[in-house]
Each structure stands twice: as C-alpha cells, then as structure tokens.
Enzyme design. Sequence first.
Site, mmCIF file in Angstrom:
data_model
loop_
_atom_site.group_PDB
_atom_site.id
_atom_site.type_symbol
_atom_site.label_atom_id
_atom_site.label_comp_id
_atom_site.label_asym_id
_atom_site.label_seq_id
_atom_site.Cartn_x
_atom_site.Cartn_y
_atom_site.Cartn_z
ATOM 1 N N GLU A 114 29.548 98.983 -27.145
ATOM 2 C CA GLU A 114 28.315 99.442 -26.507
ATOM 3 C C GLU A 114 28.009 100.911 -26.812
ATOM 4 O OE1 GLU A 114 31.288 100.326 -23.147
ATOM 5 O OE2 GLU A 114 31.031 98.863 -24.746
ATOM 6 N N ILE A 129 35.046 98.473 -12.317
ATOM 7 C CA ILE A 129 34.058 99.088 -11.423
ATOM 8 C C ILE A 129 33.091 98.049 -10.874
ATOM 9 C CG2 ILE A 129 34.264 101.340 -12.521
ATOM 10 C CD1 ILE A 129 31.622 100.833 -13.939
ATOM 11 N N SER A 145 35.988 104.225 -14.814
ATOM 12 C CA SER A 145 37.315 104.396 -14.206
ATOM 13 C C SER A 145 37.951 105.764 -14.433
ATOM 14 C CB SER A 145 38.255 103.289 -14.700
ATOM 15 O OG SER A 145 37.896 102.050 -14.131
ATOM 16 N N THR A 184 31.540 96.733 -17.381
ATOM 17 C CA THR A 184 31.696 96.999 -15.937
ATOM 18 C C THR A 184 32.777 96.121 -15.315
ATOM 19 O OG1 THR A 184 29.944 95.451 -15.228
ATOM 20 C CG2 THR A 184 29.284 97.696 -15.732
ATOM 21 N N ASN A 208 32.804 102.221 -29.953
ATOM 22 C CA ASN A 208 33.985 102.077 -29.099
ATOM 23 C C ASN A 208 34.469 100.627 -29.154
ATOM 24 O OD1 ASN A 208 31.833 100.977 -27.527
ATOM 25 N ND2 ASN A 208 33.082 101.219 -25.702
ATOM 26 N N CYS A 224 34.393 98.103 -27.177
ATOM 27 C CA CYS A 224 33.521 97.066 -26.621
ATOM 28 C C CYS A 224 32.160 97.029 -27.299
ATOM 29 C CB CYS A 224 33.350 97.270 -25.118
ATOM 30 S SG CYS A 224 34.904 97.373 -24.204
#
Length: 967
Positions: A368, A558, A143, A555, A364, A366
């Site tokens: 990942e 997006i 984003s 995701t 981060n 999340c």
Amino acid sequence: MTETASGPARSSRAKGTKAGKGLRVERVHTTPGVHPYDEVAWERRDVVMTNWRDGSVNFEQRGVEFPEFWSVNAVNIVTSKYFRGAVGTPQREVSLKQLIDRIVKTYRKAGEDNKYFASPADAEIFEHELAYALLHQIFSFNSPVWFNVGTPQPQQVSACFILSVDDSMESILDWYKEEGMIFKGGSGAGLNLSRIRSSKELLSSGGNASGPVSFMRGADASAGTIKSGGATRRAAKMVILDVDHPDIEDFIQTKVKEEEKIRALRDAGFDMDLGGDDITSVQYQNANNSVRVNDTFMKAVQDGGKFGLTSRMTGEVIEEVDAKALFRKMAEAAWACADPGIQYDDTINAWHTCPESGRINGSNPCSEYMHLDNTSCNLASLNLMKFLKDDGKGNQSFDAERFSKVVELVITAMDISICFADFPTQKIGENTRAFRQLGIGYANLGALLMATGHAYDSDGGRALAGAITSLMTGTSYRRSAELAAIVGPYDGYARNAKPHLRVMKQHSDENAKAVRMDDLDTPIWAAATEAWQDVLRLGEKNGFRNSQASVIAPTGTIGLAMSCDTTGLEPDLALVKFKKLVGGGSMQIVNGTVPQALRRLGYQEEQIEAIVAHIAENGNVIDAPGLKPEHYEVFDCAMGERSISAMGHVRMMAAIQPWISGALSKTVNLPESATVEDVEEVYFEAWKMGVKALAIYRDNCKVGQPLSAKTKTVKDTEKAEITEKTEAAIRETVEKVVEYRPVRKRLPKGRPGITTSFTVGGAEGYMTANSYPDDGLGEVFLKMSKQGSTLAGMMDAFSIAVSVGLQYGVPLETYVSKFTNMRFEPAGMTDDPDVRMAQSIVDYIFRRLALDFLPFETRSALGIHSAEERQRHLETGSYEPSDDELDVEGLAQSAPRAQELVAVATPKAEAEAAKPAPQQAHTSAELVEMQLGIQADAPLCFSCGTKMQRAGSCYICEGCGSTSGCS
C-alpha cells in the site's frame, strides 16, 4: 476540527519557527472544562489470555481500567500488545488513560515545540480532541506509535519502509543489515532488486554475475532467523523485480520450485506446515514476491508481441521473449503458490508527486505504501462505522462534516509525529523528514456498505466507497496545504511543485467524473468536490506539507483494537461471528450490520427478526423467510455459498484507487477450482482499470495452508444415495432424546488381525491390530525391545490404554490426529514404503493404523496418504482414486464405528432432528469453517494457536491481535 490563521509559506528547514499564527483548533467532540475521560464510565477488568489448544496462559494482567463500552477483545488486544512496562512492576501501564496520555501529550508537546498551534489553548483542545477520538475508537495510529511513543525507547512511528539496493556487494550487505534492523523493530520493508546485474551478464573479472535471485536467498535466511530469534510474528518483507530484468523467469519460478520441494518433503513425512519444524529448510518463504510490469509489456501481452529484456549495465536488449508466454508463466506461478503478485509501474508513477527526486521503484510488504527509495510512512486508520448516522428506523446518512474534521485532526497529528520520530537508518530519516509521507486510511468499509444496504460488488457500493475515499484524501491534502502555510512545505516540494500540483489536478478531475448514485453518496461527493477545489487553490498558494497523504492498509491489530467488523477495504468475512463475554466465554452473534441493512431496505421488525434467526441458524441468507432474492447480494461475504467474485474485489479496488496517494493492500481470493486463465483475467483487468498493485490467492494452493475439511464425493448420485440411507438409518436409530453413558464393546474370542513388522530409525518392532469382525479396529498390541525392559513395559501400557479407548468408542481418527507428528527418538527412516519417514514410533504406529483402518477422506484430511496415492498425485494432481478404482463397499465397512450407548432413565422426548455433534470454535474464522465446511486460508497464530484470518494481504489473529503484516 481546525481553522488556519494564514501566514506566508516558509521552508520546513527553519526548525519550527512560526511565520503565522498557527492552527486555531475547534472543539468537535469535547466540552470546555470537561476532560474526555470524565465523560465516560470506567471499569476494572482482568485480562487472561490462554492458548486454547493446551490451556497455557500466554498473558495475564488483572485490574486494568477501560471504558465500559470497550469490547472484551479490544481490551485484551490493547492490554497485551500496547501497554508498556513489565507486568507486575510499578512501571506497567494499568489504564487506557495512561496509554492515551503517553501518546497525545507527546504529540501536543511536539506540536507546541514546532509552533503548530496558535495558542496554548489550541494545543489543549488538540490534545483533548485527539484523546477523545482514540478513547472512542474513532481512529487509531499504526502499531509502532502505540508501542514506542512516549517511552524511553526510540520513537519509531512508521510501520512501512522502502529500501534500495545497488549492484555492489557493499550495497547488498547493507541491504541485509538494514532489513534486519527494521525486522528487529517489528516493522516490514520492501525493495526492488532490479539494479542488480542478472546472471546472464558478466562481471569485470570476466565471470558471470550471481543475479538477484541468488542474493534473495541470503536475505530470506536472515529474515527467517530474526523471526525465529524471538519475534511473535513472521518478518514482513517484499522483494520486487522489473519485468524487463533478464532473470525475471527465474524470479517468477523461485517459489514454484520451493513449493514442489515442500510437497515432496511432506509426502516423505516431514512437518512442512507453516511454522513446522522442517519448513525452515526451504528457501524463499519469508517474503512476498511481486513483478513490476510496465505498459509496454502489458500492451505486448494484449497484442501477442515480443518484449525485450534489458542489460542492467548498458540498457540494451539482450533477449527477446514472447510477452504473452511470460505473462502466462506469471499467472501459472501465482495459481500454483500465490506468488508473484503484480505491480503496474506506469500507473504507479503516473500518480507520483515527486518524480524530480526519483522514480517509485518499490513498496512496503503489503503494497500500500509506494514512494521514493529509502523512505518510510506512518499510518493511521479511521473507523468508518463511527460516522454513520442511523436513527434505528432505516434513515441513514454519513456525517461528512465530522469525518472531514477528524481527518484534519489526524493528518495534523501524523505530520507532527515526523518532527520527533526516530528512524532505523540515517538515509530513511533524512528522506522521510524531507518528504514527510503520510498514510491515512480507513477500516470497516465492508461493514459500512452492508449496514447501508449496499452490496460490496455493486455500483452503489463502489460509489459510496469512492466518495468517502475522495473526501478523505481531498481533506488530507487541504490540511497539508494549510500546514504548509504555517510550518512550511516539505523540503522536496520546490523541486517537485509542478508534478505535485499535476497529481492534485488528476485527483480532482477523477472526482468530477465520478457518478453519483443515491442519497448517501451524493452529499459526500459534494463535500469532496469542495475539498479538491480548496486543494488546488491552497496548494498553488502555499505548497504542501506532505508529499503523500493516504493509503489503504490491512488495519490488522488496530482494526481489532477499534472493534471493527472488517479490516481495510475488505468485505465482511461472514454474517455470524463470535463475541467474547466479560467474565469469560463467548457467544455466536449475527452481525449488527444485518438488521441495519434490512431496515434500510424497508423490512419490518417482524421480518427482520425472522431473517436474523435464519442467519443465526444457517450462517447465510439463502431461503431466509421474507427476504427478497434481489437483496441477497447485500449480504454477500468473502466466504460462503454467495461469496464475492474475484472481479468484484478488483472492481472495488478500481473504484477507490483514483483518490489514494499510494495503493491498496488487497489479496484477491480465488476458489480452488479457479484456472490459470482466471488469474490472467484478474491481472490483466486490474491493469486496464487503473489498479496499482494486487496479489491473488487460490484456495489450497499452498502446502502450509490447512487441508480443506470439505470432503469430495464419489459421484453426485452416490452422494445422494448415501445421504438418503444415512438419514433413514438415523431416523430408525434415534427415536428418543435421552442421556447416554458409554459401555465397553469387547472383541469376540476369535478376531481378525494384522501383524506388521517395522523399523523406525533402526529400532525394530511389531504391531498387531485386531478388528471387530465387521466393524473396525478394536485393539492394538505393540512389541518393542526385550520383555521386562522399560520401553517394552511402556509400550504394553500404551497399547492397553489405546485398546480400552477404542472399545469404549473413541474414534480412531481422534487418536491419529493427536499422536501423529509427535517427535522423539527413535525417529527417522522406516522400512514401510507408505510411511517413509517417522518422527517417532508413535507417529509411525498411528500413520500405519490410519492407512489400514480409516477411510480415504478422513486420513486425506489429516495429510496421510499411501505411496500409491502420492504417486497418483504426482501424475494426476489428485490423491483421490478414479471412480472405477473406488471400492464403495470396502469404504463402508471401514467407516468409523458408532459408539454403543446405554440409556439412563430420563423423561421421554421426541427427536426433532439428528445433527452432527457441534464442534467447538474459538474465533469467527473457525466458526465460518464449521458453517461452510471448508477451512479458511490461514495459518495458526504463533502466540495463541488460534486460526488467523486474512486482513488485506496479511493475516490477523482475532484472539490476541498478532499480525503477519505491519499495521
């Protein structure tokens, strides 16, 4: 997609001067002399987005231009989220062409300025191919690229940030500031607090240190304040603590204690729902917490041994704990409130490409992106369904060659973006430019597996997912090595060349060991093997342009912009979803992947039609006509009667982790009935399987989650008896399908009643509730203040309106759901032990009426319980009375009254069946709730009021595209 004209490697510090001929770009999707925009049909659409709960317009822009094949949902999300400029001004973007041009032209110019391309013609082909891929939803940048690139504002392209904090007050205050600036920009940040001294260690002045948990409180308040200061989504934030930190038990318990506080406040009448007015008074609600465990600890858990907690200053062991007991506390906390998650430190650092420059300490929000402190990562995700070749007759293949070329294109673009990107702090900017971390990934894996006839939890499904992941990362590193030959390796490569090549060899070795399963994955494995051979050869020669290449992100926004059925590596949510229609409205549709799967499995068109019709009616495949039971698993989803097991999710994570540079954003959902032992199993088995990080969520473990709509029965036998009696009563009553008009059922002259005196915030009043002799509440009278006063008059009018509604058949629970939690003065403490706090007089009145007249299950679903029930919950964990306490006859008498209706003359028709009146759903998540009888674990969207759904470890709003994460 591209070919490389070789040239000697050189340092990226050379400011873009080229040493070779640059990239030769090959056309894959585009046609010479024809712009991608000219190959599609365009149309004008109106985007009007409303909050369906109150009808207010959240966003409106009319006459926007999009391709005909774009879905309504994707158009709405891209227009409202990504178009720049003030609506209604000439500066506002009005076409997808403007949006894509803003981005791809910026990337092309930066590529030319930094000498990436062999010629202007190659730069033009790059621009066209990138535009085509975005136009056709083949991939999407994260984003921040859509928000910022090509605009006058800072060109921030990264969604993921890792910060650091040291054991000093200056560093801690810098942490607060840096985190706040990242939140302000709409991104997320995480960090490891383990360098901060524990509360069990001394300061130089002689006193005890505060400890990291204390400083977490300030950062949490800061994140909550920034969110409430105007952001449309919750600040994304991660805090991590190493398992050997002396304060680890306090860290584990932080959210458990706060969750207990939330429950107590909710039972006292405060609004403690996620986003509620009173939740802000509770601490530690704005971050995900994770414990970083190492192999030493996990082996001690396995062996039942002791584990040492070490001083932050000296490194010596200051306390020994039982490893298994500490692991149990982690599992108990996660079972109770979903935190902490777990990260496996030795596994993470075993795959670290740059250990000479520092360890991987954080991630981060999340989980990942995992790399060096004070770095960032820009993400992009490919839509896997765009690479499935299907002739409509069950013959399928995955286009590995085209997939590889798109990966090359995207990696090139992502690396170019670092050349012009801005960063929130100087340290992050310097480190990101020095190590050039990228995070390519994918979405729609769950849809691809179902479409190809693979169960998510199957060897075939895992093989296909692993093959695609291996090919993606292998191709990414190959392109990175090719770029290093042209514009030089990343600055930190020389120092880390040996470990970087070692990690590439680890990826390649895992690829060689992978088991090939069928005709779909075998060709992909072959292409991946070739890619990894090239990686080792070119990497040895040129080095690498990027220290990291791939992650699997949630995701969220997006994924919806690409019209993906599933996000990240998640399975499908359900088999039936909503499709928005051009011109307004929506319809329920069975996933298009279902007939694709059935054709792949060999079913005929007549059988497929019958099975799809069954799914449309029932929401699942159980007992579908002609469907073989051994094929049921292909259609297993994240929710429902045949939901995928927790270990099924973990096995999929383990199947693709060996070919991901970073990690996977994934929350493993557990049913409400799951035990602490189940959580322990997930955490322990994930470590053994080589997963880097995960979190769990047990349904209904948090107060902020909407209450389950699935009612609990008295006993299974009583349930069956009640069902039979209900069906018999329905058959006896409903004999014709006719058009009805409601009539008023007045109360008799003599009617039973209850008069209740009450005080709310010091204001006194009386309520009289009169009932039908045998059939529930019929009227309400309220007495407040002196006769003739404005308040008394309003209460009289309100009483009459409610009473008339009740007599016309409006269910009491409808009034209760609408009027509870209304806030206005007078409000505060009451003298009623069952309702200790009221937010207004109306709030109190309808809570009291619910307690007096609604059955337990109905009011429990609304969060209304008596003092006795709250006490029972504290003692037993359940509000529900035990079997011997239930008054079945009393419950039956207090059941809501059926509306009396009078038929207007219509043609006669026989009743096929009596079904509950259909509820109105607005999203696929709400449709799933209706079909399954349970509510999905999700908050309501802050922007539009729609129920959100999970996307990895975040939430995504299907209605407007808002996300709680960073993609």
